[in-house]
Write a protein that holds these residues in place. Structure first.
Motif, short mmCIF file in Angstrom:
data_model
loop_
_atom_site.label_atom_id
_atom_site.label_comp_id
_atom_site.label_asym_id
_atom_site.label_seq_id
_atom_site.Cartn_x
_atom_site.Cartn_y
_atom_site.Cartn_z
N GLY A 254 0.56 -1.38 -0.27
CA GLY A 254 -0.37 0.25 0.03
C GLY A 254 0.92 1.51 0.20
O GLY A 254 0.12 2.20 -0.06
N ASN A 255 2.02 0.61 0.19
CA ASN A 255 2.89 2.43 -0.07
C ASN A 255 2.56 3.08 -1.75
O ASN A 255 3.11 2.71 -2.91
CB ASN A 255 4.37 1.93 -0.25
N LEU A 256 2.54 4.53 -1.63
CA LEU A 256 2.57 5.21 -2.87
C LEU A 256 4.09 5.45 -3.26
O LEU A 256 3.73 6.58 -2.20
CB LEU A 256 1.58 6.15 -3.14
N PHE A 257 4.38 5.49 -4.76
CA PHE A 257 5.50 6.48 -5.20
C PHE A 257 5.29 7.25 -5.89
O PHE A 257 4.48 6.85 -6.89
CB PHE A 257 6.52 4.85 -4.89
N TRP A 258 5.98 8.44 -5.33
CA TRP A 258 5.85 9.51 -6.53
C TRP A 258 7.55 10.05 -6.84
O TRP A 258 7.93 10.30 -6.68
CB TRP A 258 5.09 10.40 -5.98
N LEU A 259 7.95 9.44 -8.54
CA LEU A 259 8.85 9.92 -9.33
C LEU A 259 8.43 11.21 -9.85
O LEU A 259 7.98 11.04 -11.50
CB LEU A 259 10.01 8.84 -9.64
N GLN A 260 9.46 12.00 -10.03
CA GLN A 260 9.21 13.14 -10.89
C GLN A 260 11.25 14.01 -11.13
O GLN A 260 12.00 14.06 -10.16
CB GLN A 260 8.53 14.23 -9.95
N GLY A 261 10.94 13.87 -12.84
CA GLY A 261 12.12 15.02 -12.40
C GLY A 261 12.44 15.34 -14.50
O GLY A 261 10.26 15.26 -14.68
N THR A 262 12.85 15.29 -14.91
CA THR A 262 13.30 15.67 -16.30
C THR A 262 12.93 14.54 -17.61
O THR A 262 13.15 14.75 -18.72
CB THR A 262 14.14 16.82 -17.58
N GLN A 263 12.66 13.17 -17.16
CA GLN A 263 13.47 12.15 -17.33
C GLN A 263 12.28 11.68 -18.70
O GLN A 263 11.26 11.58 -18.16
CB GLN A 263 14.06 10.90 -16.33
N ASP A 264 12.56 10.63 -19.43
CA ASP A 264 11.05 10.30 -20.64
C ASP A 264 10.87 9.02 -19.62
O ASP A 264 11.32 8.41 -18.70
CB ASP A 264 12.05 9.82 -21.44
N GLN A 265 9.20 8.23 -20.64
CA GLN A 265 9.24 7.27 -19.73
C GLN A 265 10.14 5.93 -19.31
O GLN A 265 9.40 5.96 -18.53
CB GLN A 265 7.74 6.81 -20.24
N ALA A 266 10.72 6.01 -20.20
CA ALA A 266 11.36 4.67 -20.08
C ALA A 266 12.79 4.63 -19.28
O ALA A 266 13.07 4.00 -18.32
CB ALA A 266 12.30 4.16 -21.31
N THR A 267 12.95 6.13 -19.23
CA THR A 267 14.12 6.22 -17.77
C THR A 267 13.61 6.25 -15.96
O THR A 267 14.15 5.33 -15.60
CB THR A 267 15.33 7.42 -17.69
N CYS A 268 12.12 6.92 -16.78
CA CYS A 268 11.95 7.19 -15.10
C CYS A 268 11.41 5.31 -14.68
O CYS A 268 11.38 5.55 -13.43
CB CYS A 268 10.52 7.92 -15.31
N GLU A 269 10.49 4.66 -15.24
CA GLU A 269 10.29 3.33 -15.73
C GLU A 269 11.79 2.55 -14.50
O GLU A 269 11.50 1.71 -13.43
CB GLU A 269 10.14 2.84 -16.53
N ARG A 270 13.24 2.60 -15.17
CA ARG A 270 13.76 2.34 -15.45
C ARG A 270 14.32 2.32 -13.74
O ARG A 270 15.52 1.73 -12.98
CB ARG A 270 15.84 1.74 -15.99
N ILE A 271 14.70 3.45 -13.35
CA ILE A 271 14.74 4.39 -11.75
C ILE A 271 13.82 3.36 -10.74
O ILE A 271 13.81 3.03 -9.97
CB ILE A 271 14.11 5.60 -11.50
N ALA A 272 13.04 3.56 -11.16
CA ALA A 272 11.31 2.76 -10.26
C ALA A 272 11.60 1.31 -10.80
O ALA A 272 11.49 0.64 -9.21
CB ALA A 272 9.87 2.94 -11.28
N GLU A 273 12.30 0.45 -11.14
CA GLU A 273 12.17 -1.19 -11.40
C GLU A 273 13.84 -1.17 -9.99
O GLU A 273 13.50 -2.11 -9.45
CB GLU A 273 12.77 -1.37 -12.77
N SER A 274 13.83 -0.17 -9.68
CA SER A 274 15.15 -0.51 -9.06
C SER A 274 14.97 0.04 -7.11
O SER A 274 15.54 -0.73 -6.60
CB SER A 274 16.98 0.57 -9.29
#
Length: 419
Positions: A254-274
């Protein structure tokens, strides 16, 4: 105006009551004599209803134009169908079937309906998603607020991979509502370009999470489907130029994660995967053996976690503090960001290479706030000197930001020792 006066007089006359034919004929007949179409009706001297003639109702049926009721004492009263009156006098008519009420002179203003919730429950998720494209709002709400509680410790979930060049600026916690409910990690690559990544972990609470960006958003182009660690996620391109992109997802707990930056979707997803729960070895409790006179630790304005310690030290002042009344100290095992806007001076701390950026106390300062002890102050990044160094034995990275000269800051750094 003549029509209005006529209407008022007509409705106030004691001998002329306005009743519907369909609901009163039986009652009248039971107590006296009823005659139909007995009289002419004129408005402003012009005959509108002729004696002996029916009128046509709205449904096409013929109904009496007038009704004459003679009571047991011989008294006579003329009645007209209400619809005929409304048409003659230009008075709006209606009927509320729920309350069985004939409405004359316009309908009552309807109670404004409660706006329908735009919160959307997405399959496989617990948080409800709500978008406000007009004002640029993106919000997520935990659907079971009564289940929330205070937490014993701050969440230690964060990214373990970032694009090259990003260094840890610091961490921040929410200081309102549920205790230990969120942590935001901020990483910076280049201070001058504003290239920044923020990652926030929100635990379930009764507070809505999100932002109102204050600009209209095209909903169709705003949100895109994404996948993080096998779970559905939302990717938002807030601005057309890509200067703010957001990836939102949740985990099974139930934890909600919010990642924000200038990166494109693929890069954001890679950060999120880590992203994972990092079991850091707790940092040692350290302090200064020497600091300039008058400064004390602000116990309310810092942050202590296994991965990072942030402290604010301040002088007690009679009024709002200035940049010369505060300094900041951060240490972590992660590499810390320094002010890259200028080239640092190479110095040594305990014989080990370090970096020093001089401050400019004449630079414009921002507002400081005071509540009992100093809890927050914001200064220009150019005002404070910055000293970065690393302990070669513990591999702990330090950053000291202070309104002091180079030698004073080096002396402070060299005095650091266990509490």
């Amino acid at each position: 105006m003549k029509r209005n006066r006529l209407a008022a007089s007509f409705f106030s006359g004691a001998a002329t009551a306005l009743l519907a034919v369909s609901c009163l004929t039986t009652a009248l007949a039971a107590s006296g004599k009823v005659s139909y179409n007995f009289a002419n009706v004129a408005l402003g001297g012009e005959t509108k209803i002729t004696a002996g003639a029916d009128i046509t109702a709205a449904n096409g049926q013929k109904v009496p134009g007038t009704i004459l009721f003679t009571d047991a004492a011989g008294g006579k009263t003329n009645y007209l169908p209400i619809r005929a009156v409304s048409e003659l006098l230009g008075v709006e008519i209606g009927y509320d079937s729920a309350t069985k009420t004939i409405l004359l002179g316009g309908q009552p203003a309807a109670e404004p309906a409660e706006p329908a919730s735009t919160a959307e429950t997405v399959s496989g998720r617990q948080w409800q998603r709500e978008l406000d494209p007009t004002n640029g709002g993106i919000y997520y709400t935990w659907p079971r607020p009564k289940e929330t509680r205070d937490y014993n410790a701050l969440p230690t979930i964060r990214p373990t991979w970032l694009p090259e060049g990003y260094l840890l600026l610091g961490a921040g916690v929410g200081r309102e509502g549920v205790r230990n409910d969120s942590v935001t990690w901020t990483y910076v690559k280049d201070e001058t370009s504003g290239s920044k990544i923020t990652f926030t972990c929100y635990r379930p609470t009764n507070r809505s999470r999100g932002y109102n960006f204050g600009v209209g958003l095209e909903t169709a182009a705003l949100r895109r489907d994404a996948v993080v660690q096998g779970r559905s996620a939302d990717f938002y391109r807030v601005y057309e130029d890509g200067s703010r992109n957001i990836l939102v997802w949740e985990d099974t707990a139930g934890n909600l994660f919010w990642l924000q930056g200038t990166q494109d979707q693929a890069t954001c997803e890679r950060i999120a995967e880590s992203v994972r729960d990092v079991k850091d070895t707790p940092l040692p409790a350290l302090t200064f053996g020497w600091i300039p006179e008058g400064f004390t630790l602000d116990t309310e304005g810092g942050l202590t976690m296994p991965a990072i310690v942030e402290e604010t030290w301040a002088k007690k002042t009679q009024g709002p503090p200035t940049s010369t009344d505060m300094f900041y100290w951060t240490y972590s095992r992660e590499a810390l960001f320094g002010p890259k806007s200028t080239k640092p001076e190479s110095v040594k701390v305990n014989g080990v290479q370090a970096q020093y950026w001089p401050g400019d106390l004449d630079a414009q300062s921002n507002t400081a706030s005071v509540s009992g002890t100093v809890t927050a102050v914001s200064t220009s990044a150019d005002q404070l000197g910055t000293l970065l160094w690393t302990d070669p034995e513990t591999k702990i990275n330090f950053r000291l930001e202070a309104p002091f000269d180079r030698d004073t800051m080096i002396r402070m750094a060299e005095s650091v020792s266990p509490k």
